[in-house]
Design a protein around this motif. Sequence first.
Motif, PDB file in Angstrom:
ATOM      1  N   THR A   1       0.847  -1.210   0.000  1.00 20.63           N
ATOM      2  CA  THR A   1       0.000   0.000   0.000  1.00 20.63           C
ATOM      3  C   THR A   1       0.876   1.251   0.000  1.00 20.63           C
ATOM      4  OG1 THR A   1      -1.711  -1.202   1.197  1.00 20.63           O
ATOM      5  CG2 THR A   1      -1.859   1.203   1.230  1.00 20.63           C
TER       6      THR A   1
ATOM      7  N   ALA B   1       0.847  10.857   9.170  1.00 21.36           N
ATOM      8  CA  ALA B   1       2.283  10.647   8.902  1.00 21.36           C
ATOM      9  C   ALA B   1       2.926   9.642   9.845  1.00 21.36           C
ATOM     10  CB  ALA B   1       3.024  11.984   8.988  1.00 21.36           C
TER      11      ALA B   1
ATOM     12  N   GLY C   1       1.592   7.004  11.151  1.00 18.29           N
ATOM     13  CA  GLY C   1       1.023   5.657  11.077  1.00 18.29           C
ATOM     14  C   GLY C   1       1.966   4.691  10.369  1.00 18.29           C
TER      15      GLY C   1
ATOM     16  N   ILE D   1       1.543   3.084   7.488  1.00 20.20           N
ATOM     17  CA  ILE D   1       1.674   3.417   6.068  1.00 20.20           C
ATOM     18  C   ILE D   1       2.270   4.820   5.916  1.00 20.20           C
ATOM     19  CG2 ILE D   1       0.394   3.778   3.912  1.00 20.20           C
ATOM     20  CD1 ILE D   1      -1.682   1.747   5.008  1.00 20.20           C
TER      21      ILE D   1
ATOM     22  N   ARG E   1      -2.231  13.634  15.177  1.00 20.00           N
ATOM     23  CA  ARG E   1      -2.701  14.330  16.392  1.00 20.00           C
ATOM     24  C   ARG E   1      -1.665  14.316  17.515  1.00 20.00           C
ATOM     25  NH1 ARG E   1      -7.847  10.683  16.942  1.00 20.00           N
ATOM     26  NH2 ARG E   1      -6.087   9.312  16.537  1.00 20.00           N
TER      27      ARG E   1
ATOM     28  N   ALA F   1      -4.771   8.674   7.212  1.00 24.75           N
ATOM     29  CA  ALA F   1      -5.184   8.656   8.621  1.00 24.75           C
ATOM     30  C   ALA F   1      -6.251   7.582   8.771  1.00 24.75           C
ATOM     31  CB  ALA F   1      -5.738  10.006   9.011  1.00 24.75           C
ATOM     32  N   SER F   2      -6.294   6.949   9.924  1.00 22.52           N
ATOM     33  CA  SER F   2      -7.335   5.942  10.132  1.00 22.52           C
ATOM     34  C   SER F   2      -8.577   6.640  10.668  1.00 22.52           C
ATOM     35  CB  SER F   2      -6.837   4.855  11.089  1.00 22.52           C
ATOM     36  OG  SER F   2      -6.217   5.442  12.203  1.00 22.52           O
TER      37      SER F   2
ATOM     38  N   GLY G   1      -5.660   7.659   0.457  1.00 20.11           N
ATOM     39  CA  GLY G   1      -5.325   6.252   0.724  1.00 20.11           C
ATOM     40  C   GLY G   1      -6.110   5.621   1.849  1.00 20.11           C
TER      41      GLY G   1
ATOM     42  N   PHE H   1      -7.780  -3.281  -3.468  1.00 20.75           N
ATOM     43  CA  PHE H   1      -6.906  -2.610  -2.501  1.00 20.75           C
ATOM     44  C   PHE H   1      -5.498  -3.200  -2.614  1.00 20.75           C
ATOM     45  CE2 PHE H   1     -11.212  -2.566  -0.713  1.00 20.75           C
ATOM     46  CZ  PHE H   1     -11.406  -1.188  -0.690  1.00 20.75           C
TER      47      PHE H   1
END
Length: 345
Positions: free
Chosen positions: A132, A161, A163, A165, A187, A221-222, A243, A290
């Motif tokens: 990914t 950023a 995370g 991925i 955050r 971001a999740s 993404g 995906f």
Amino acid sequence: MFGLIGHSTSFESARNLARSLGFEEYADGDLDMWCSAPPQLVERISVTSPTGKRIEGAYIDSVFVPEMLSRFKTAKRKVLNAMELAQKNGIDITALGGFTSIIFEDFKLLREQQVRATTLDWQRFTTGNTHTAWVLCRQVEENAPQLGIDLRRAKVAVVGATGDIGSAVCRWLSQRTGVQELLLVARRPQPLADLQQELGGGRILGLEEALEEADVVVWVASLAQASSIDPSRLRRPCLMVDGGYPKNLDTKAAGDGIHVLKGGIVAFGSDIGWQMMEAADMANPQREMFACFAEAMLLEFEGLHTNFSWGRNNITLEKMDLIGAASLRHGFQALALETPAPVPS
Ligand code: NDP
């Protein structure tokens, strides 16, 4: 054999999918019924690479929907049960798609290796995040120039950023692509400071400030729901590579110099002949998927039966090189902007 563990984007789409697949009792059931439902091996798939190698796989629906995210025990059970089903079916390498890899990490499921009589073998699973991340970087590299954006002079914001991925995307864009400046958005301050130190650069900004400065934005971001943004405050042209799953960005942001590209999606070179992507909002569901799912296929094509992407912030540039080369060799292409805008003179 490869496996894909997925889920629907919402309870409503899950019910529609169940109806189309002939699972009437699920289609009519309420959320409580879905919470107690077991995972389903929905489909078996064969895929042939341009190299001539043919692989077999299966799609397992975890019967999880994002509406269950707040039900901690349910979400955890859904992921573990789907993994158990994959292992019991003898699947060698299975990708944890959508929220399932995030639930696995955030709910610390490494501590839950025993599912009834099955001891989960972690080597059989991958988050698919290396592929990914590689696909997202390629989408930036291939599409920004189409819009007249010179990446060596561009500011690229990565939202999410810190995370798994996002941090890999930051490493690649700073070391391989050579973007002018990375704008780091998340955050929590400490992981941002740690990432900045690791990268030896990048500027930490709030989302609003970063969006005002960025020529390119990578959204990883999740988020359970898409963010709406004010297009009047964005630079033009601006490439937005979305993404997230579900998509992080309200598509209303597109238009008038703002180009939104579905991120982390690849197209296979020929029709696969499966049903499972019909409900995933793909433009060409017979070919598109995906990138995390494609990683399981790539590992099977390459005979790499190992948890290639695992844990958090372990993705190296070398692993991205390896999976990227396999992706090209086996006929996958990163999704591109539909109609490239003319390059301004
Ligand atoms: P992680 O949980 O590792 O990272 C999430 C990142 O988002 C963190 O940096 C987090 O930092 C940040 N974040 C969360 N909420 C916010 C917010 N409100 N504002 C700003 N930053 C935020 O996730 P992954 O890296 O594993 O996955 C990222 C996304 O990619 C997910 O949406 C996932 O579903 C999607 N994905 C797509 C795939 C595909 O094939 N296309 C495959 C796998 C994942 P902090 O908490 O400090 O804010």
